[in-house]
Design an enzyme around this catalytic site. Structure first.
Site, PDB file in Angstrom:
ATOM      1  N   TYR A  15       0.725  -1.208   0.152  1.00 38.85           N
ATOM      2  CA  TYR A  15       0.038   0.101  -0.045  1.00 38.85           C
ATOM      3  C   TYR A  15       0.892   1.169   0.094  1.00 38.85           C
ATOM      4  O   TYR A  15       1.577   1.388   0.773  1.00 38.85           O
ATOM      5  CB  TYR A  15      -0.963  -0.011   1.122  1.00 38.85           C
ATOM      6  CG  TYR A  15      -1.855  -1.140   1.254  1.00 38.85           C
ATOM      7  CD1 TYR A  15      -2.164  -1.903   0.048  1.00 38.85           C
ATOM      8  CD2 TYR A  15      -2.315  -1.520   2.351  1.00 38.85           C
ATOM      9  CE1 TYR A  15      -2.833  -3.252   0.205  1.00 38.85           C
ATOM     10  CE2 TYR A  15      -3.315  -2.730   2.469  1.00 38.85           C
ATOM     11  CZ  TYR A  15      -3.404  -3.496   1.506  1.00 38.85           C
ATOM     12  OH  TYR A  15      -4.522  -4.355   1.521  1.00 38.85           O
ATOM     13  N   LEU A  48     -17.166  -2.860   1.916  1.00 38.82           N
ATOM     14  CA  LEU A  48     -18.173  -1.784   1.629  1.00 38.82           C
ATOM     15  C   LEU A  48     -18.201  -1.762   0.114  1.00 38.82           C
ATOM     16  O   LEU A  48     -18.676  -0.762  -0.523  1.00 38.82           O
ATOM     17  CB  LEU A  48     -17.812  -0.301   1.800  1.00 38.82           C
ATOM     18  CG  LEU A  48     -17.779  -0.179   3.463  1.00 38.82           C
ATOM     19  CD1 LEU A  48     -17.265   1.052   3.792  1.00 38.82           C
ATOM     20  CD2 LEU A  48     -19.209  -0.370   4.069  1.00 38.82           C
ATOM     21  N   ILE A  65     -12.746  -5.205   7.675  1.00 42.36           N
ATOM     22  CA  ILE A  65     -11.715  -4.063   7.774  1.00 42.36           C
ATOM     23  C   ILE A  65     -12.014  -2.908   6.880  1.00 42.36           C
ATOM     24  O   ILE A  65     -11.226  -2.857   6.001  1.00 42.36           O
ATOM     25  CB  ILE A  65     -10.163  -4.709   7.390  1.00 42.36           C
ATOM     26  CG1 ILE A  65     -10.266  -5.611   6.408  1.00 42.36           C
ATOM     27  CG2 ILE A  65      -9.993  -5.360   8.744  1.00 42.36           C
ATOM     28  CD1 ILE A  65      -8.659  -5.998   6.106  1.00 42.36           C
ATOM     29  N   LYS A  83     -11.769   0.728   5.303  1.00 40.71           N
ATOM     30  CA  LYS A  83     -10.809   1.682   5.319  1.00 40.71           C
ATOM     31  C   LYS A  83     -11.686   3.035   5.349  1.00 40.71           C
ATOM     32  O   LYS A  83     -12.467   3.337   4.561  1.00 40.71           O
ATOM     33  CB  LYS A  83      -9.857   1.717   4.191  1.00 40.71           C
ATOM     34  CG  LYS A  83      -9.015   3.066   3.973  1.00 40.71           C
ATOM     35  CD  LYS A  83      -9.643   3.900   2.943  1.00 40.71           C
ATOM     36  CE  LYS A  83      -8.724   5.358   2.884  1.00 40.71           C
ATOM     37  NZ  LYS A  83      -9.618   6.177   1.947  1.00 40.71           N
ATOM     38  N   VAL A  93     -11.184   7.456   6.282  1.00 39.66           N
ATOM     39  CA  VAL A  93     -10.534   8.824   6.498  1.00 39.66           C
ATOM     40  C   VAL A  93     -11.390   9.705   7.156  1.00 39.66           C
ATOM     41  O   VAL A  93     -11.042  10.466   8.216  1.00 39.66           O
ATOM     42  CB  VAL A  93      -9.644   9.135   5.272  1.00 39.66           C
ATOM     43  CG1 VAL A  93      -8.764  10.627   5.992  1.00 39.66           C
ATOM     44  CG2 VAL A  93      -8.606   8.132   5.239  1.00 39.66           C
ATOM     45  N   ASN A 111     -18.462   3.322  11.520  1.00 34.95           N
ATOM     46  CA  ASN A 111     -17.745   2.224  11.465  1.00 34.95           C
ATOM     47  C   ASN A 111     -17.798   1.567  12.837  1.00 34.95           C
ATOM     48  O   ASN A 111     -17.997   0.242  13.224  1.00 34.95           O
ATOM     49  CB  ASN A 111     -16.757   2.042  10.635  1.00 34.95           C
ATOM     50  CG  ASN A 111     -16.726   2.582   9.098  1.00 34.95           C
ATOM     51  OD1 ASN A 111     -18.018   2.712   8.804  1.00 34.95           O
ATOM     52  ND2 ASN A 111     -15.586   2.602   8.496  1.00 34.95           N
TER      53      ASN A 111
HETATM   54  P1  NDP Z   1     -13.764  -0.409   1.776  1.00 34.02           P
HETATM   55  O1  NDP Z   1     -14.959  -1.313   1.130  1.00 34.02           O
HETATM   56  O2  NDP Z   1     -13.070  -0.480   2.961  1.00 34.02           O
HETATM   57  O3  NDP Z   1     -14.185   1.199   1.286  1.00 34.02           O
HETATM   58  C1  NDP Z   1     -13.481   2.289   1.438  1.00 34.02           C
HETATM   59  C2  NDP Z   1     -14.082   3.442   1.105  1.00 34.02           C
HETATM   60  O4  NDP Z   1     -15.362   3.478   1.912  1.00 34.02           O
HETATM   61  C3  NDP Z   1     -13.501   4.672   1.105  1.00 34.02           C
HETATM   62  O5  NDP Z   1     -13.629   5.535   0.218  1.00 34.02           O
HETATM   63  C4  NDP Z   1     -13.960   5.187   2.549  1.00 34.02           C
HETATM   64  O6  NDP Z   1     -13.948   6.545   2.534  1.00 34.02           O
HETATM   65  C5  NDP Z   1     -15.495   4.813   2.493  1.00 34.02           C
HETATM   66  N1  NDP Z   1     -16.091   4.719   3.723  1.00 34.02           N
HETATM   67  C6  NDP Z   1     -15.476   4.145   4.842  1.00 34.02           C
HETATM   68  N2  NDP Z   1     -16.461   4.022   5.722  1.00 34.02           N
HETATM   69  C7  NDP Z   1     -17.765   4.490   5.255  1.00 34.02           C
HETATM   70  C8  NDP Z   1     -18.903   4.945   6.072  1.00 34.02           C
HETATM   71  N3  NDP Z   1     -19.105   4.755   7.190  1.00 34.02           N
HETATM   72  N4  NDP Z   1     -19.892   5.427   5.288  1.00 34.02           N
HETATM   73  C9  NDP Z   1     -19.464   5.705   3.938  1.00 34.02           C
HETATM   74  N5  NDP Z   1     -18.323   5.353   3.226  1.00 34.02           N
HETATM   75  C10 NDP Z   1     -17.400   4.937   3.908  1.00 34.02           C
HETATM   76  O7  NDP Z   1     -12.661  -0.896   0.627  1.00 34.02           O
HETATM   77  P2  NDP Z   1     -11.052  -1.001   0.680  1.00 34.02           P
HETATM   78  O8  NDP Z   1     -10.679  -1.460  -0.555  1.00 34.02           O
HETATM   79  O9  NDP Z   1     -10.243  -0.163   1.357  1.00 34.02           O
HETATM   80  O10 NDP Z   1     -11.001  -2.477   1.581  1.00 34.02           O
HETATM   81  C11 NDP Z   1     -10.846  -2.320   3.114  1.00 34.02           C
HETATM   82  C12 NDP Z   1      -9.370  -2.773   3.291  1.00 34.02           C
HETATM   83  O11 NDP Z   1      -9.130  -4.193   3.143  1.00 34.02           O
HETATM   84  C13 NDP Z   1      -8.346  -2.016   2.710  1.00 34.02           C
HETATM   85  O12 NDP Z   1      -8.108  -0.665   3.046  1.00 34.02           O
HETATM   86  C14 NDP Z   1      -7.047  -2.953   2.984  1.00 34.02           C
HETATM   87  O13 NDP Z   1      -6.474  -2.770   4.338  1.00 34.02           O
HETATM   88  C15 NDP Z   1      -7.732  -4.344   2.818  1.00 34.02           C
HETATM   89  N6  NDP Z   1      -7.699  -5.046   1.699  1.00 34.02           N
HETATM   90  C16 NDP Z   1      -6.971  -5.888   1.415  1.00 34.02           C
HETATM   91  C17 NDP Z   1      -6.752  -6.777   0.266  1.00 34.02           C
HETATM   92  C18 NDP Z   1      -6.090  -7.978  -0.002  1.00 34.02           C
HETATM   93  O14 NDP Z   1      -5.852  -8.318  -1.146  1.00 34.02           O
HETATM   94  N7  NDP Z   1      -5.756  -8.601   1.005  1.00 34.02           N
HETATM   95  C19 NDP Z   1      -7.466  -6.155  -1.225  1.00 34.02           C
HETATM   96  C20 NDP Z   1      -7.990  -4.751  -0.942  1.00 34.02           C
HETATM   97  C21 NDP Z   1      -8.414  -4.383   0.252  1.00 34.02           C
HETATM   98  P3  NDP Z   1     -13.113   7.782   3.346  1.00 34.02           P
HETATM   99  O15 NDP Z   1     -11.627   6.978   3.414  1.00 34.02           O
HETATM  100  O16 NDP Z   1     -13.166   8.870   2.551  1.00 34.02           O
HETATM  101  O17 NDP Z   1     -13.518   7.903   4.646  1.00 34.02           O
END
Ligand code: NDP
Length: 294
Positions: free
Chosen positions: A61, A202, A250, A252, A254, A262
């Site tokens: 990352y 999400l 998990i 993510k 910000v 969450n």
């Molecule tokens: P997510 O499904 O967690 O979505 C993240 C997005 O959702 C961001 O834009 C965030 O906005 C938004 N969000 C978060 N909380 C809310 C909420 N309560 N309401 C509305 N929108 C929300 O996607 P990710 O791809 O980030 O997956 C989560 C984590 O999983 C990754 O960060 C990583 O650590 C892990 N991962 C692992 C992988 C693997 O191959 N092992 C592959 C992909 C991910 P904002 O940030 O602006 O708040």
């Protein structure tokens, strides 16, 4: 964490069992300049304070940038977090995995990871990776190891290797619009006492990506239950199955209101009627599907 939603990692020969929050914090796209770094650091600290004490990161990352953000967030409070990072498959060799882990530890500003995952299956024989993980454990640099993006056949191969059964978790894509793991991988994990971590809870990625946050059934049901659509998706992802929670989501986040929402899911429960309505709108798979990935 009395009544809060938790998932238990079993004891190993070397570690006591540990109880983790069923909702942790992802870090993909942190440390890449998409949001101010101070906001990312503060978001992780806010999440820790609200009980999302598991933080998931990876050397991948931001090319190490996300690990540096996590390191900044954990400065002076390392003991508040259960810290997870991941090694690239091509760095998962007998010696290269040691070097990769040490580089992650330096970026994270810590002397150990609580959990170190092989990010996805690669070309290096698994027994080499297991040997490296064991050496890292003996040296106190990791407490447990696990894998990510392993389908059921790959879990079987891993489990057949000496030490493979000590794998603590498998981290895979899981959300309401992508339930493929429920057919055979999730039952396998359950039979072997190995919890899952669910990424993209999400629905921000994956072949089966759908616009879940504004799906009519999701928005209607969320409004009826006094939840946000994101909370509904998370509460669904971490729901107990046959009375046991065995998946840690998990997300993510910000934005401060996202982090707050969450963390609140740790205290939210979905009733049977809500679960039945979601099953009707997003049916569980009837046959094996290829493992979804981002
Ligand atoms: P997510 O499904 O967690 O979505 C993240 C997005 O959702 C961001 O834009 C965030 O906005 C938004 N969000 C978060 N909380 C809310 C909420 N309560 N309401 C509305 N929108 C929300 O996607 P990710 O791809 O980030 O997956 C989560 C984590 O999983 C990754 O960060 C990583 O650590 C892990 N991962 C692992 C992988 C693997 O191959 N092992 C592959 C992909 C991910 P904002 O940030 O602006 O708040």
């Amino acid at each position: 964490m009395n009544d809060r939603a938790t998932v238990r990692l079993a004891a190993t020969a070397h570690e006591d069992a540990v109880t983790l929050p069923a909702v942790g914090q992802g870090t993909w796209f942190m440390g890449e300049g998409l949001a101010p770094r101070a906001d990312e650091v503060r978001a992780l600290q806010q999440g820790l304070e609200l009980g999302m004490t598991l933080i998931d990161t990876a050397e991948m990352y931001g090319d190490g940038g996300a690990e540096e953000v996590v390191g900044e967030a954990l400065a002076g409070r390392r003991n508040q977090a259960f810290l997870v990072s991941k090694v690239y498959p091509w760095n998962a060799g007998r010696d290269s995995a040691i070097a990769a882990c040490e580089a992650s530890l330096a970026r994270l500003g810590t002397d150990h990871l609580d959990l170190y995952l092989l990010h996805w299956p690669g070309g290096i024989p698994l027994d080499e990776t297991l040997e490296a993980f064991e050496r890292l454990r003996e040296a106190g640099k990791i407490r447990r190891f696990g894998v990510s993006n392993f389908d059921v056949d790959e879990m079987g191969s891993l489990n057949a290797l000496p030490g493979g059964g000590d794998c603590a978790v498998n981290q895979v894509l899981y959300h309401l619009g992508s339930r493929g793991i429920e057919h055979s991988l999730r039952p396998w994990q359950r039979d072997h006492g190995m919890p899952l971590m669910g990424y993209c809870p999400l629905a921000q990625g994956g072949r089966l990506r759908r616009r879940l946050l504004d799906h009519p059934e999701v928005t209607a049901l969320a409004a009826e239950r006094g939840l946000t659509p994101a909370q509904l998706l998370l509460a669904w992802a971490v729901r107990p199955v046959e009375g046991v929670r065995d998946l840690i989501a998990i997300p993510k986040a910000v934005q401060p209101d996202h982090v707050r929402d969450n963390a609140a899911v740790l205290d939210q429960r979905l009733d049977d009627e809500a679960l039945a309505r979601l099953d009707a709108a997003f049916p569980a798979p009837r046959r094996k599907e290829p493992l979804d990935i981002v």
